[in-house]
Design a protein around this motif. Structure first.
Motif, PDB file in Angstrom:
ATOM      1  N   ASP A 183      19.616 -19.971 -41.642  1.00 34.80           N
ATOM      2  CA  ASP A 183      20.227 -20.362 -40.365  1.00 34.80           C
ATOM      3  C   ASP A 183      19.796 -21.780 -40.028  1.00 34.80           C
ATOM      4  O   ASP A 183      18.781 -22.291 -40.529  1.00 34.80           O
ATOM      5  N   VAL A 184      20.584 -22.425 -39.146  1.00 33.26           N
ATOM      6  CA  VAL A 184      20.283 -23.789 -38.723  1.00 33.26           C
ATOM      7  C   VAL A 184      20.863 -23.993 -37.333  1.00 33.26           C
ATOM      8  O   VAL A 184      21.856 -23.364 -36.956  1.00 33.26           O
ATOM      9  N   ASP A 185      20.221 -24.857 -36.534  1.00 34.65           N
ATOM     10  CA  ASP A 185      20.755 -25.178 -35.215  1.00 34.65           C
ATOM     11  C   ASP A 185      20.405 -26.619 -34.882  1.00 34.65           C
ATOM     12  O   ASP A 185      19.317 -27.101 -35.221  1.00 34.65           O
ATOM     13  N   LEU A 186      21.345 -27.296 -34.209  1.00 32.72           N
ATOM     14  CA  LEU A 186      21.195 -28.701 -33.849  1.00 32.72           C
ATOM     15  C   LEU A 186      21.025 -28.820 -32.340  1.00 32.72           C
ATOM     16  O   LEU A 186      21.732 -28.147 -31.575  1.00 32.72           O
ATOM     17  N   SER A 187      20.102 -29.668 -31.902  1.00 32.06           N
ATOM     18  CA  SER A 187      19.937 -29.886 -30.469  1.00 32.06           C
ATOM     19  C   SER A 187      21.193 -30.523 -29.891  1.00 32.06           C
ATOM     20  O   SER A 187      21.944 -31.210 -30.583  1.00 32.06           O
ATOM     21  N   GLY A 188      21.421 -30.290 -28.605  1.00 33.51           N
ATOM     22  CA  GLY A 188      22.622 -30.812 -27.967  1.00 33.51           C
ATOM     23  C   GLY A 188      22.728 -32.315 -28.030  1.00 33.51           C
ATOM     24  O   GLY A 188      23.825 -32.874 -28.113  1.00 33.51           O
ATOM     25  N   GLU A 218      18.482 -27.978 -25.839  1.00 34.20           N
ATOM     26  CA  GLU A 218      19.380 -29.127 -25.799  1.00 34.20           C
ATOM     27  C   GLU A 218      18.645 -30.438 -26.071  1.00 34.20           C
ATOM     28  O   GLU A 218      19.192 -31.336 -26.717  1.00 34.20           O
ATOM     29  N   ASP A 219      17.412 -30.572 -25.583  1.00 31.14           N
ATOM     30  CA  ASP A 219      16.674 -31.820 -25.770  1.00 31.14           C
ATOM     31  C   ASP A 219      15.822 -31.825 -27.034  1.00 31.14           C
ATOM     32  O   ASP A 219      15.113 -32.800 -27.316  1.00 31.14           O
ATOM     33  N   GLY A 220      15.871 -30.748 -27.818  1.00 31.57           N
ATOM     34  CA  GLY A 220      15.142 -30.689 -29.075  1.00 31.57           C
ATOM     35  C   GLY A 220      13.647 -30.477 -28.940  1.00 31.57           C
ATOM     36  O   GLY A 220      12.906 -30.595 -29.923  1.00 31.57           O
ATOM     37  N   GLN A 221      13.167 -30.123 -27.747  1.00 37.10           N
ATOM     38  CA  GLN A 221      11.730 -29.992 -27.519  1.00 37.10           C
ATOM     39  C   GLN A 221      11.211 -28.570 -27.705  1.00 37.10           C
ATOM     40  O   GLN A 221      10.018 -28.378 -27.968  1.00 37.10           O
ATOM     41  N   TRP A 259       7.883 -22.739 -30.612  1.00 35.16           N
ATOM     42  CA  TRP A 259       7.132 -23.949 -30.924  1.00 35.16           C
ATOM     43  C   TRP A 259       7.609 -25.068 -30.010  1.00 35.16           C
ATOM     44  O   TRP A 259       8.669 -24.965 -29.393  1.00 35.16           O
ATOM     45  N   ASP A 260       6.829 -26.159 -29.957  1.00 35.49           N
ATOM     46  CA  ASP A 260       7.373 -27.380 -29.376  1.00 35.49           C
ATOM     47  C   ASP A 260       7.477 -28.426 -30.483  1.00 35.49           C
ATOM     48  O   ASP A 260       6.955 -28.245 -31.591  1.00 35.49           O
ATOM     49  N   ARG A 261       8.157 -29.505 -30.177  1.00 35.24           N
ATOM     50  CA  ARG A 261       8.503 -30.496 -31.199  1.00 35.24           C
ATOM     51  C   ARG A 261       7.279 -31.175 -31.813  1.00 35.24           C
ATOM     52  O   ARG A 261       7.327 -31.653 -32.943  1.00 35.24           O
ATOM     53  N   SER A 262       6.171 -31.178 -31.091  1.00 35.25           N
ATOM     54  CA  SER A 262       5.031 -31.990 -31.492  1.00 35.25           C
ATOM     55  C   SER A 262       4.185 -31.391 -32.607  1.00 35.25           C
ATOM     56  O   SER A 262       3.456 -32.116 -33.290  1.00 35.25           O
ATOM     57  N   THR A 277      18.646 -20.568 -23.566  1.00 33.57           N
ATOM     58  CA  THR A 277      19.334 -21.369 -22.556  1.00 33.57           C
ATOM     59  C   THR A 277      19.206 -22.853 -22.913  1.00 33.57           C
ATOM     60  O   THR A 277      18.362 -23.251 -23.717  1.00 33.57           O
ATOM     61  N   GLU A 278      20.047 -23.689 -22.280  1.00 38.26           N
ATOM     62  CA  GLU A 278      20.054 -25.115 -22.598  1.00 38.26           C
ATOM     63  C   GLU A 278      18.701 -25.772 -22.358  1.00 38.26           C
ATOM     64  O   GLU A 278      18.278 -26.643 -23.117  1.00 38.26           O
ATOM     65  N   ASP A 279      18.009 -25.363 -21.293  1.00 40.80           N
ATOM     66  CA  ASP A 279      16.728 -25.990 -20.971  1.00 40.80           C
ATOM     67  C   ASP A 279      15.569 -25.440 -21.788  1.00 40.80           C
ATOM     68  O   ASP A 279      14.432 -25.921 -21.675  1.00 40.80           O
ATOM     69  N   GLY A 280      15.828 -24.429 -22.618  1.00 43.36           N
ATOM     70  CA  GLY A 280      14.776 -23.874 -23.453  1.00 43.36           C
ATOM     71  C   GLY A 280      13.760 -23.038 -22.716  1.00 43.36           C
ATOM     72  O   GLY A 280      12.678 -22.762 -23.236  1.00 43.36           O
ATOM     73  N   GLU A 281      14.100 -22.584 -21.511  1.00 40.29           N
ATOM     74  CA  GLU A 281      13.137 -21.823 -20.717  1.00 40.29           C
ATOM     75  C   GLU A 281      13.288 -20.312 -20.870  1.00 40.29           C
ATOM     76  O   GLU A 281      12.348 -19.566 -20.591  1.00 40.29           O
ATOM     77  N   GLN A 282      14.465 -19.828 -21.279  1.00 36.60           N
ATOM     78  CA  GLN A 282      14.703 -18.403 -21.465  1.00 36.60           C
ATOM     79  C   GLN A 282      15.464 -18.163 -22.764  1.00 36.60           C
ATOM     80  O   GLN A 282      16.159 -19.056 -23.275  1.00 36.60           O
ATOM     81  N   ALA A 283      15.347 -16.938 -23.276  1.00 36.47           N
ATOM     82  CA  ALA A 283      16.104 -16.559 -24.470  1.00 36.47           C
ATOM     83  C   ALA A 283      16.321 -15.058 -24.460  1.00 36.47           C
ATOM     84  O   ALA A 283      15.504 -14.298 -23.934  1.00 36.47           O
TER      85      ALA A 283
END
Length: 325
Positions: A86-91, A132-135, A149-152, A174-180
């Motif tokens: 699988d793969v996914d791209l940030s917005g 969406e922000d890739g973080q 994880w986070d991007r860092s 969700t777009e903000d990465g706060e829920q799933a």
């Protein structure tokens, strides 16, 4: 309402130009056995990624396309026998996550691998998602666990495990990465990425084949089996995001796994099966249907729900304008 494009080649890429015109190009690999699957597109349509390889089950590389070039601008692989499911791209199109025999985070702008998680451990990761922000990054494995994880760093931030053991086959954030919302077949759960425990978890007596959440986390859905032996009937259900209880229902027949996507505001739902496409309102009420000539292989809805693109094997690409009379 529908715009039909016919072709015989591997993948057709289309981007908006001016007015109602569309510019497009077709990319074909030299190897007839090469497949592109699991596509993901940035919000502005400038970048598209896909999983590429000679197997349609598990592939070897991440392929990156740009609106300005009719050949891949980057082909990434892990230089080994790793498989990508699988793969996914940030917005914003800057970052991508890939998963399979490990979890990989890719910097699309600089064409570099940022980090790898779990290359030498026992876990196989079937599904992944990125904010969406890739973080914020999430993935689910075959031991019924989900990690974030986070991007860092490749060190995971949190780890959740569903009660009913089984492959985690979907994680939708969700777009903000706060829920799933996530599922492993016979249980589904809502995650707050800042909390160690599920917001809620529900077990079911029938199989859950898909779950999803809208951009702001206010609406969700689940696709469940009807529970009757020898039938091809499934049921699309609404999910109360406060309690996790299943609400409205839309019954349909399909011999394959249906595909579902919801607009950002949760007011439009696209459901595709092997023999019919459904445009539905937020409570499952049918707005329109379409009977295609063959079986769909992929489906993508725009964030605002105005447009849907459905690929049907190697022969047709259907373009739907929701409001066309």
């Amino acid at each position: 309402m529908r715009r039909l494009v016919q072709g015989l080649l591997a993948v057709v890429l289309c981007w908006p130009a001016t007015g109602l015109a569309y510019e497009s190009y077709t990319y074909t690999h030299d190897n007839d056995n090469y497949h592109l699957t699991k596509t993901s597109v940035s919000d502005d349509g400038e970048v598209m990624i896909a999983v590429g390889g000679t197997s349609i089950v598990a592939s070897d590389e991440v392929v990156v396309f740009s609106v300005d070039d009719d050949n891949p601008v980057w082909n990434w692989d892990d230089i080994g026998d790793d498989r990508i499911f699988d793969v996914d791209l940030s917005g914003d199109g800057t970052t991508a996550v890939a998963c399979g025999s490990a979890v990989w985070l890719l910097d699309i702008e600089n064409q570099t691998l940022l980090w790898t998680y779990g290359e030498d451990d026992i876990y196989v990761w079937d599904t992944c998602d990125i904010s969406e922000d890739g973080q914020t990054i999430m993935a689910g494995n075959r031991q019924s666990s989900i990690a974030s994880w986070d991007r860092s760093t490749s060190d995971y931030v949190r780890w959740w495990t569903l009660t009913d053991g089984g492959f985690v086959d979907v994680v939708d954030m969700t777009e903000d990465g706060e829920q799933a919302i996530t599922s492993n077949g016979y249980s589904y759960a809502l995650i707050d990425v800042t909390q160690d425990d599920f917001v809620w978890e529900k077990e079911t007596t029938v199989e859950v084949t898909d779950v999803g959440i809208n951009a702001n986390g206010h609406k969700g859905y689940a696709v469940v089996d009807d529970g009757e032996l020898g039938t091809d009937v499934s049921i699309l259900r609404g999910v109360n995001m406060t309690t996790g209880q299943l609400t409205w229902k839309k019954r349909f027949e399909s011999t394959n796994t249906p595909r579902v996507q919801m607009s950002s505001n949760g007011k439009r739902i696209m459901l595709t099966t092997n023999d019919k496409y459904y445009g539905l309102g937020r409570t499952g009420k049918q707005d329109w249907t379409y009977v295609p000539s063959g079986q769909e292989t992929s489906m993508q809805m725009s964030a605002n729900g105005d447009f849907v693109v459905v690929a049907e094997g190697l022969y047709y690409v259907y373009f739907f304008d929701w409001d066309y009379p």
